[in-house]
Write a protein that holds these residues in place. Structure first.
Motif, PDB file in Angstrom:
ATOM      1  N   LEU A 192       0.810  -1.213   0.000  1.00 32.84           N
ATOM      2  CA  LEU A 192       0.000   0.000   0.000  1.00 32.84           C
ATOM      3  C   LEU A 192       0.846   1.266   0.000  1.00 32.84           C
ATOM      4  CD1 LEU A 192      -2.844  -1.085   2.464  1.00 32.84           C
ATOM      5  CD2 LEU A 192      -3.010  -0.768  -0.020  1.00 32.84           C
ATOM      6  N   SER A 193       2.087   1.136  -0.422  1.00 27.22           N
ATOM      7  CA  SER A 193       3.022   2.252  -0.522  1.00 27.22           C
ATOM      8  C   SER A 193       3.666   2.241  -1.905  1.00 27.22           C
ATOM      9  CB  SER A 193       4.123   2.128   0.542  1.00 27.22           C
ATOM     10  OG  SER A 193       3.588   1.902   1.823  1.00 27.22           O
ATOM     11  N   GLY A 194       4.171   3.389  -2.311  1.00 34.49           N
ATOM     12  CA  GLY A 194       4.966   3.448  -3.528  1.00 34.49           C
ATOM     13  C   GLY A 194       4.200   3.561  -4.825  1.00 34.49           C
ATOM     14  N   GLY A 195       2.897   3.834  -4.751  1.00 39.62           N
ATOM     15  CA  GLY A 195       2.117   4.009  -5.970  1.00 39.62           C
ATOM     16  C   GLY A 195       1.810   2.693  -6.673  1.00 39.62           C
ATOM     17  N   GLY A 196       1.288   2.814  -7.894  1.00 38.32           N
ATOM     18  CA  GLY A 196       0.936   1.633  -8.664  1.00 38.32           C
ATOM     19  C   GLY A 196      -0.558   1.395  -8.683  1.00 38.32           C
ATOM     20  N   PRO A 197      -0.977   0.277  -9.265  1.00 34.16           N
ATOM     21  CA  PRO A 197      -2.411  -0.024  -9.412  1.00 34.16           C
ATOM     22  C   PRO A 197      -3.039  -0.356  -8.063  1.00 34.16           C
ATOM     23  CG  PRO A 197      -1.084  -1.883 -10.118  1.00 34.16           C
ATOM     24  CD  PRO A 197      -0.117  -0.770  -9.863  1.00 34.16           C
ATOM     25  N   PRO A 198      -4.371  -0.330  -7.990  1.00 33.61           N
ATOM     26  CA  PRO A 198      -5.067  -0.704  -6.746  1.00 33.61           C
ATOM     27  C   PRO A 198      -4.662  -2.099  -6.280  1.00 33.61           C
ATOM     28  CG  PRO A 198      -6.583   0.344  -8.257  1.00 33.61           C
ATOM     29  CD  PRO A 198      -5.314   0.129  -9.034  1.00 33.61           C
TER      30      PRO A 198
END
Length: 304
Positions: free
Chosen positions: A137-143
């Motif tokens: 849940l850290s560092g961005g990216g897709p759900p």
């Protein structure tokens, strides 16, 4: 090990009335150049300052020093919300956060908070899931959709902020292996130091688990929590009959801790008060302004 890789900090166990003194100490060592401060997390004790509320306040009143909760009482702080908390603190402070993690120790008090009691094995499983989920849940990216035994999230967007380093307070073999698989640092329990049997027998468990998971064990730092007195004159014995470090003169501290880095792989030190309470400001000042700079200088010479 590079001198820049070794970190130095102090720990506090602060009650509500200690707030002004705690702020003064953290601001002083921030100016002195310490790397981190740590706060304990016992939310079932009414007189204690809440660790994460205090952490945010102190980071907002400092410029360079990092803070962490040593260690987070995970059962009372569910992993998805913990991820939001630490990434927010990291974003607001410029990355000055470490995530200290524990599986939960005082279960009688934890369950008094209305938290379902877990068996030791389940607590360690939840501990590993929590570390994995915080990083997802850290560092961005897709759900993120995650379906673990203890934590489940569905299509939750990660924060666009990197996860902070995770340092654990693992003690038993199963939790030590978790540290090797998914964490970034280890704080030996019960104030065990670099000459203790606990360190000698526990660190190989971490290293083996890391290697099995395809990680370099050297990437997992060891940060020691320990107390000690700073004396004006050298002590005839810097360890007690049980072999525990008790302190000594500045020169004795420098010799001992430099050796801990060069000979035993230590990569960090967090000084606590021998009394178990709030750190004495005089001792803390000598730690940050006399001992730590001297250790850094000695390590720099070794690395030159």
């Amino acid at each position: 090990m590079s001198v820049n890789d070794v970190v130095f900090g102090f720990g506090a166990h602060s009650v509500v009335n200690d707030g002004p003194e705690l702020l003064h100490m953290v601001q002083q060592v921030d100016r002195d150049g310490l790397d981190h401060f740590s706060l304990s997390d016992h939310p079932y004790i009414g007189e204690r300052l809440d660790a994460y509320a205090s952490l945010g306040f102190l980071l907002g009143r400092t410029q360079h020093i990092a803070g962490f909760v040593n260690v987070t009482n995970l059962p009372t702080r569910p992993a998805p919300m913990l991820a939001r908390t630490v990434t927010t603190l990291s974003a607001l402070s410029g990355g000055r956060v470490v995530l200290g993690m524990g599986a939960g120790g005082l279960w009688d008090r934890i369950s008094d908070m209305g938290v379902p009691r877990l068996s030791p094995a389940d607590a360690v499983d939840a501990f590993e899931e929590a570390i994995v989920l915080v990083k997802k849940l850290s560092g961005g990216g897709p759900p993120v959709t995650y379906q673990g035994r203890h934590y489940q999230v569905n299509e939750i967007e990660p924060a666009p902020v990197a996860a902070p380093p995770v340092w654990t307070g693992s003690v038993g073999p199963k939790s030590l292996a978790v540290t090797g698989r998914v964490a970034d640092g280890w704080i030996p329990g019960h104030a065990a130091d670099w000459l203790s049997e606990r360190y000698r027998t526990s660190r190989p468990v971490i290293d083996e688990a890391a290697a099995t998971a395809g990680r370099d064990p050297r990437d997992i730092r060891t940060i020691f929590n320990f107390p000690g007195r700073i004396t004006d004159q050298p002590l005839t014995a810097t360890r007690n009959r049980d072999g525990r470090w008790v302190g000594g003169s500045v020169a004795q501290w420098v010799e001992e801790l430099t050796g801990a880095v060069l000979e035993h792989g230590a990569s960090g030190f967090t000084l606590f008060s021998p009394s178990g309470g709030t750190q004495d400001i005089g001792t803390l000042s000598r730690w940050s302004s006399e001992i730590v700079p001297s250790i850094r200088e000695a390590l720099a010479k070794e690395n030159a």
